[in-house]
Design a protein around this motif. Structure first.
Motif, short mmCIF file in Angstrom:
data_model
loop_
_atom_site.label_atom_id
_atom_site.label_comp_id
_atom_site.label_asym_id
_atom_site.label_seq_id
_atom_site.Cartn_x
_atom_site.Cartn_y
_atom_site.Cartn_z
N HIS A 1 54.80 -11.46 62.95
CA HIS A 1 56.12 -10.97 62.92
C HIS A 1 56.74 -10.82 64.38
O HIS A 1 57.75 -10.10 64.63
N VAL A 2 56.38 -11.49 65.39
CA VAL A 2 57.02 -11.57 66.53
C VAL A 2 58.20 -12.17 66.50
O VAL A 2 59.12 -11.56 67.33
N ASN A 3 58.71 -13.15 65.83
CA ASN A 3 59.93 -13.60 65.80
C ASN A 3 60.93 -12.87 64.64
O ASN A 3 61.94 -13.41 64.65
N GLY A 4 60.58 -11.79 64.16
CA GLY A 4 61.41 -11.15 63.14
C GLY A 4 60.93 -9.85 62.93
O GLY A 4 59.71 -9.29 63.24
N SER A 5 61.67 -9.08 62.09
CA SER A 5 61.15 -7.77 61.50
C SER A 5 60.66 -8.06 60.10
O SER A 5 60.78 -9.12 59.55
N VAL A 6 60.57 -6.87 59.38
CA VAL A 6 60.08 -6.77 57.99
C VAL A 6 60.68 -5.73 57.25
O VAL A 6 60.97 -4.70 57.96
N VAL A 7 61.08 -5.92 56.19
CA VAL A 7 61.76 -5.26 55.12
C VAL A 7 60.94 -5.08 53.98
O VAL A 7 60.57 -6.28 53.55
N LYS A 8 60.88 -3.92 53.53
CA LYS A 8 60.26 -3.84 51.96
C LYS A 8 61.20 -3.30 51.14
O LYS A 8 61.82 -2.20 51.43
N ILE A 9 61.50 -4.08 50.15
CA ILE A 9 62.49 -3.52 48.97
C ILE A 9 61.67 -3.05 47.86
O ILE A 9 60.94 -4.09 47.36
N PHE A 10 61.85 -2.03 47.40
CA PHE A 10 61.09 -1.58 46.21
C PHE A 10 61.91 -1.50 45.08
O PHE A 10 63.06 -1.31 45.00
N ARG B 1 56.30 -11.92 49.11
CA ARG B 1 57.07 -11.96 50.28
C ARG B 1 57.84 -13.18 50.23
O ARG B 1 57.45 -14.54 49.85
N LEU B 2 58.93 -13.24 50.84
CA LEU B 2 59.81 -14.43 51.28
C LEU B 2 60.27 -14.26 52.60
O LEU B 2 60.20 -13.29 53.33
N ALA C 1 60.71 -11.21 57.62
CA ALA C 1 59.83 -11.09 56.49
C ALA C 1 60.51 -9.90 55.40
O ALA C 1 60.75 -8.95 55.73
N ILE C 2 60.59 -10.41 54.06
CA ILE C 2 61.14 -9.63 53.08
C ILE C 2 60.05 -9.55 51.95
O ILE C 2 59.92 -10.48 51.24
N PHE C 3 59.53 -8.18 51.66
CA PHE C 3 58.59 -8.15 50.52
C PHE C 3 59.34 -7.31 49.53
O PHE C 3 59.99 -6.51 49.87
N ILE C 4 59.24 -7.83 48.44
CA ILE C 4 59.76 -7.07 47.23
C ILE C 4 58.43 -6.61 46.46
O ILE C 4 57.55 -7.32 46.15
N VAL C 5 58.45 -5.17 46.23
CA VAL C 5 57.40 -4.49 45.83
C VAL C 5 57.73 -3.64 44.56
O VAL C 5 58.89 -2.99 44.66
N GLU C 6 56.48 -3.65 43.90
CA GLU C 6 56.62 -2.60 42.72
C GLU C 6 55.35 -1.78 42.86
O GLU C 6 54.39 -2.26 42.69
N ASP C 7 55.66 -0.46 42.80
CA ASP C 7 54.40 0.49 42.51
C ASP C 7 53.67 0.28 41.26
O ASP C 7 54.58 0.00 40.39
N ILE C 8 52.52 -0.10 41.38
CA ILE C 8 51.74 0.03 40.10
C ILE C 8 51.89 1.10 39.05
O ILE C 8 52.24 0.68 37.90
N GLU C 9 52.04 2.21 39.76
CA GLU C 9 52.48 3.53 38.67
C GLU C 9 53.74 3.35 38.03
O GLU C 9 54.03 3.54 36.77
N SER C 10 54.89 2.74 38.85
CA SER C 10 56.21 2.29 38.20
C SER C 10 55.75 1.04 37.21
O SER C 10 56.63 1.37 36.11
#
Length: 128
Positions: free
Chosen positions: A62-71, A105-106, A113-122
């Motif tokens: 992640h040196v060249n960018g940030s990370v976002v997680k979208i739930f 991730r994409l 880095a963009i993570f699309i995330v779903e909680d397993i409980e959801s």
């Protein structure tokens, strides 16, 4: 069923998770919600921020960018649409992670880095 977007959580680089959690707590009032010395989450009312350890001198993804997680809720339709568009490969979905999610991730054009995330409980709620 359509994918429902729930929230976004920024993941900020940190050289010292313990130090930075203390700073966020004392300075801004955040409370640690989970984590260890390499990855941690904190919350202030409805705002959640995660910290990820990196070494300024070592190699870091992640040196060249940030990370976002979208739930999201119901991740599959969105993932399948991106596979059809050629944005991600069909084998990029990580199901049943050790931390309780389905996710993929994409990377954007700026190496964020963009993570699309779903909680397993959801995910389990939609099948009950």
């Amino acid at each position: 069923m359509k994918t429902k977007f729930l929230c976004s959580i920024p993941v900020l680089p940190s050289q010292d998770i313990v130090r930075d959690l203390e700073w966020y707590a004392q300075t801004l009032g955040f409370v640690k919600t989970f984590g260890d010395h390499s990855y941690a989450g904190m919350r202030l009312e409805e705002v959640e921020v995660h910290l990820q350890r990196y070494s300024a001198t070592g190699a870091s993804q992640h040196v060249n960018g940030s990370v976002v997680k979208i739930f999201v809720k119901n991740i599959e339709p969105f993932f399948e649409a991106l596979v059809i568009k050629g944005v991600v490969n069909c084998d990029h979905m990580n199901k049943n992670t050790a931390w309780g999610t389905h996710e993929f991730r994409l990377t954007d054009l700026n190496k964020n880095a963009i993570f699309i995330v779903e909680d397993i409980e959801s995910s389990a709620e939609k099948t009950s």
